[in-house]
Write a protein that holds these residues in place. Sequence first.
Motif, PDB file in Angstrom:
ATOM      1  N   PRO A   1       0.810  -1.226   0.000  1.00  9.71           N
ATOM      2  CA  PRO A   1       0.000   0.000   0.000  1.00  9.71           C
ATOM      3  C   PRO A   1       0.840   1.270   0.000  1.00  9.71           C
ATOM      4  CG  PRO A   1      -0.897  -1.568   1.565  1.00  9.71           C
ATOM      5  CD  PRO A   1       0.395  -2.146   1.069  1.00  9.71           C
TER       6      PRO A   1
ATOM      7  N   ARG B   1       1.883   1.866  -3.489  1.00 15.40           N
ATOM      8  CA  ARG B   1       0.757   2.238  -4.358  1.00 15.40           C
ATOM      9  C   ARG B   1       0.363   3.702  -4.174  1.00 15.40           C
ATOM     10  NH1 ARG B   1      -1.972  -3.082  -5.037  1.00 15.40           N
ATOM     11  NH2 ARG B   1      -0.240  -4.249  -5.932  1.00 15.40           N
TER      12      ARG B   1
ATOM     13  N   PHE C   1      -9.949  -0.063 -14.877  1.00 16.13           N
ATOM     14  CA  PHE C   1      -9.921   0.330 -13.470  1.00 16.13           C
ATOM     15  C   PHE C   1     -10.922   1.463 -13.315  1.00 16.13           C
ATOM     16  CE2 PHE C   1      -7.130   2.705 -10.236  1.00 16.13           C
ATOM     17  CZ  PHE C   1      -7.831   2.170  -9.183  1.00 16.13           C
TER      18      PHE C   1
ATOM     19  N   LEU D   1     -16.804   3.612  -9.344  1.00 18.12           N
ATOM     20  CA  LEU D   1     -17.905   2.873  -8.749  1.00 18.12           C
ATOM     21  C   LEU D   1     -19.214   3.536  -9.183  1.00 18.12           C
ATOM     22  CD1 LEU D   1     -16.348   2.401  -5.227  1.00 18.12           C
ATOM     23  CD2 LEU D   1     -16.632   0.670  -7.012  1.00 18.12           C
TER      24      LEU D   1
ATOM     25  N   VAL E   1     -10.101   4.950   2.398  1.00 16.34           N
ATOM     26  CA  VAL E   1      -9.546   3.616   2.638  1.00 16.34           C
ATOM     27  C   VAL E   1      -8.040   3.640   2.876  1.00 16.34           C
ATOM     28  CG1 VAL E   1     -11.361   2.440   1.378  1.00 16.34           C
ATOM     29  CG2 VAL E   1      -9.282   3.120   0.181  1.00 16.34           C
TER      30      VAL E   1
ATOM     31  N   GLU F   1     -14.851  -2.592  -5.795  1.00 13.61           N
ATOM     32  CA  GLU F   1     -14.346  -1.770  -4.688  1.00 13.61           C
ATOM     33  C   GLU F   1     -12.996  -2.285  -4.208  1.00 13.61           C
ATOM     34  OE1 GLU F   1     -17.495  -2.523  -4.871  1.00 13.61           O
ATOM     35  OE2 GLU F   1     -18.783  -1.059  -3.862  1.00 13.61           O
TER      36      GLU F   1
ATOM     37  N   GLY G   1     -10.808  -4.067  -5.819  1.00 16.29           N
ATOM     38  CA  GLY G   1      -9.771  -3.801  -6.803  1.00 16.29           C
ATOM     39  C   GLY G   1      -9.287  -2.359  -6.688  1.00 16.29           C
ATOM     40  N   ILE G   2     -10.227  -1.446  -6.569  1.00 14.21           N
ATOM     41  CA  ILE G   2      -9.858  -0.035  -6.434  1.00 14.21           C
ATOM     42  C   ILE G   2      -9.060   0.186  -5.159  1.00 14.21           C
ATOM     43  CG2 ILE G   2     -10.809   2.265  -5.997  1.00 14.21           C
ATOM     44  CD1 ILE G   2     -13.088   1.422  -7.963  1.00 14.21           C
ATOM     45  N   MET G   3      -9.555  -0.415  -4.075  1.00  8.07           N
ATOM     46  CA  MET G   3      -8.849  -0.252  -2.795  1.00  8.07           C
ATOM     47  C   MET G   3      -7.393  -0.661  -2.918  1.00  8.07           C
ATOM     48  SD  MET G   3     -11.265  -1.656   0.172  1.00  8.07           S
ATOM     49  CE  MET G   3     -12.775  -0.918   0.682  1.00  8.07           C
ATOM     50  N   ARG G   4      -7.174  -1.804  -3.574  1.00  8.77           N
ATOM     51  CA  ARG G   4      -5.795  -2.284  -3.665  1.00  8.77           C
ATOM     52  C   ARG G   4      -4.938  -1.334  -4.488  1.00  8.77           C
ATOM     53  NH1 ARG G   4      -4.610  -6.911  -5.963  1.00  8.77           N
ATOM     54  NH2 ARG G   4      -6.493  -7.014  -7.197  1.00  8.77           N
ATOM     55  N   LEU G   5      -5.508  -0.853  -5.609  1.00  5.84           N
ATOM     56  CA  LEU G   5      -4.686  -0.018  -6.498  1.00  5.84           C
ATOM     57  C   LEU G   5      -4.460   1.389  -5.952  1.00  5.84           C
ATOM     58  CD1 LEU G   5      -5.679  -1.091 -10.098  1.00  5.84           C
ATOM     59  CD2 LEU G   5      -3.663  -1.663  -8.765  1.00  5.84           C
ATOM     60  N   VAL G   6      -5.371   1.883  -5.116  1.00  6.35           N
ATOM     61  CA  VAL G   6      -5.117   3.215  -4.561  1.00  6.35           C
ATOM     62  C   VAL G   6      -4.322   3.140  -3.259  1.00  6.35           C
ATOM     63  CG1 VAL G   6      -7.172   4.241  -5.600  1.00  6.35           C
ATOM     64  CG2 VAL G   6      -7.290   3.336  -3.265  1.00  6.35           C
ATOM     65  N   GLY G   7      -3.899   1.938  -2.907  1.00 11.86           N
ATOM     66  CA  GLY G   7      -3.041   1.801  -1.723  1.00 11.86           C
ATOM     67  C   GLY G   7      -3.802   1.826  -0.417  1.00 11.86           C
ATOM     68  N   ALA G   8      -4.967   1.162  -0.395  1.00 10.48           N
ATOM     69  CA  ALA G   8      -5.712   1.084   0.859  1.00 10.48           C
ATOM     70  C   ALA G   8      -4.940   0.240   1.856  1.00 10.48           C
ATOM     71  CB  ALA G   8      -7.084   0.467   0.617  1.00 10.48           C
ATOM     72  N   ASN G   9      -5.040   0.622   3.138  1.00 16.11           N
ATOM     73  CA  ASN G   9      -4.423  -0.221   4.166  1.00 16.11           C
ATOM     74  C   ASN G   9      -5.158  -1.546   4.234  1.00 16.11           C
ATOM     75  OD1 ASN G   9      -2.535   1.665   4.945  1.00 16.11           O
ATOM     76  ND2 ASN G   9      -3.972   2.675   6.325  1.00 16.11           N
ATOM     77  N   ASN G  10      -4.382  -2.573   4.565  1.00 15.33           N
ATOM     78  CA  ASN G  10      -4.979  -3.905   4.645  1.00 15.33           C
ATOM     79  C   ASN G  10      -6.177  -3.970   5.581  1.00 15.33           C
ATOM     80  OD1 ASN G  10      -3.547  -5.264   2.800  1.00 15.33           O
ATOM     81  ND2 ASN G  10      -1.981  -6.001   4.210  1.00 15.33           N
TER      82      ASN G  10
ATOM     83  N   PHE H   1      -8.439  -1.864   6.063  1.00 14.38           N
ATOM     84  CA  PHE H   1      -9.663  -1.387   5.410  1.00 14.38           C
ATOM     85  C   PHE H   1     -10.195  -2.424   4.434  1.00 14.38           C
ATOM     86  CE2 PHE H   1      -7.896   2.693   6.701  1.00 14.38           C
ATOM     87  CZ  PHE H   1      -9.023   3.279   7.252  1.00 14.38           C
TER      88      PHE H   1
END
Lengths: 226, 305
Positions: free
Chosen positions: A75, A78, A88, A91, A106, B209, B211-220, B222
């Motif tokens: 993260p 990223r 990509f 939503l 998030v 959601e 997929g987006i979380m992972r690519l925007v660098g969401a903390n695990n 979350f």
Amino acid sequence: MIKLKNVSKIYSEDTVAVKNINLHIRPGEFVSIVGQSGTGKTTIARLIIAEEKPTKGKIIIGGWDITDIKNSEVPVLRRQIGVVFQDFKLLPRKTVLENIAFALEVSGAPLKKIKTIIPQVLKVVGLEGKADRFPRQLSGGEQQRVVIARSLVHRPKIILADEPTGNLDAINVREIIDLLLKINKFGTTVVLVTHNPGIVNGLKKRVITLDQGVIISDQKMGRYIL
Amino acid sequence: MFFIALYRIFKFGFQNFWRNFWLSIVTVFILVLTLFSISVVYTLNVVADNAINAIKEKVDIDLFFDPTIPEDKIFAVQAYLESQPDVKAVEYISKEQALESFRAEHQDDPTIQESLSELTENPLPATLVVKAKALEDYSNIVVNLDNSEYSHLISSRNFEDNQVVIDRLSSITDRIYQVGIGVSLIFILVAILVVFNAIRMNIYTQREELGIMRLVGANNIFIRLPFIIESILYALLASILTILILYPLLSAVSPYINNLFEGYDFKMFSYFTANFWNILGLEIIISVVISVISSMIAIGRYLRV
Ligand SMILES: Nc1ncnc2c1ncn2[C@@H]1O[C@H](COP(=O)(O)OP(=O)(O)OP(=O)(O)O)[C@@H](O)[C@H]1O
Ligand SMILES: [Mg+2]
């Protein structure tokens, strides 16, 4: 800023996606990566964001060796790379504002930060007036600009755009490319993966051409040569 | 910072719950069934334990003495018995006390009262009531007493060996208990699968959601924690619902159970009200463990980070 040293990605014995890639992209550069379908462009993008690990070689991002990056550190990486991928998406049930806010929420950003950043990134992409629209109420080009706005929320040092103009018409393509150039002017390194010869030839920037997983040309003021 | 993160994780968790509302309801329902079957086994165990204790408690030896035996001889027998290692207690009931309690017991029976008042002499013998430390000690006590110098003082004795009844009751309750545990285990297994499936479905519904979380660098946290929160939500709801069903039901059957325990101090419903928080806690622990374990398996399998 981005260094690939002898990088290979072998999915299986008969699918060698990229082979012995040596690449150095400096801070503030605008680089296009071109090549035919299936030559490993997306693979390079995925290697850079640690979505895939290289089979061989070393990858260094901003001085950080991410070759054997830990899951818990991904993260952090990223957030330093803004990603604009074709598949990509936004939503559909969230507004423009909520879509962008989501990326910050998030990552644990405080409310105050969210409130200051969203107007800034909307201004960069020129969608100040459309914050409360839903994605389906926007044109394809506008949607893609929202995606770019979202990729900017962490003020990344790198923007990685894989076919960001995929199914857009000429005018919208122009707008997106101009936007990327504008972001590049702020000092952000931009890596653009594309099929579109028109874009590449108009840019007059560095072009890296891939063929069957190998770099066949790397030119300072490149043209689309395939 | 910490609280805003916590707030968001809970918000996402609740959203997960609502998003697949009917699936969540079914999952909670299965958890309720599981908890309910465990509760029934538990109740059965409590009742059976108390029933066996009640019977054991009723076991004693009554030693009767002729009216001619002076009290100090009886006290000597009592002292002897109390000195025996396997005797727990020896109670002396004098002729007068025996008459008193006999009167009290039959105070609503006019014929008995009448005949009692006609008596000039107390017909009831003095008694020693002997309780052993353990059920199996009784025969030993009786044998020792018969071989002692005191045996001739005792006119008769009354010893009902309830061992057979106790053995039969234990074997019945053991069997019911085994079946109950088997059924509960099946329910637990089903519950694990159902929670697993619910979380899997939710991960699938939210793949965009995520997929987006992972690519925007969401903390695990979350990415993962909302699914754990969701499963804890299932468990809490199921525990509360189970209690809401169990207690009225227990209160309804309690009088019937209490009737079986005549003369023994066991009130089933009061047992459950006295232990309310323990039982609620137990339900919560069991259901949380079941659903968190299965959601963690689902997350491990289907949620790439
Ligand atoms: N996850 C994967 N597993 C196995 N093989 C893969 C995987 N991803 C890509 N490949 C293979 O690796 C090669 C390179 O794919 P890649 O997606 O990098 O091509 P590309 O240059 O981006 O193509 P396009 O221009 O069509 O997007 C292809 O042969 C592809 O089939
Ligand atoms: Mg591609």
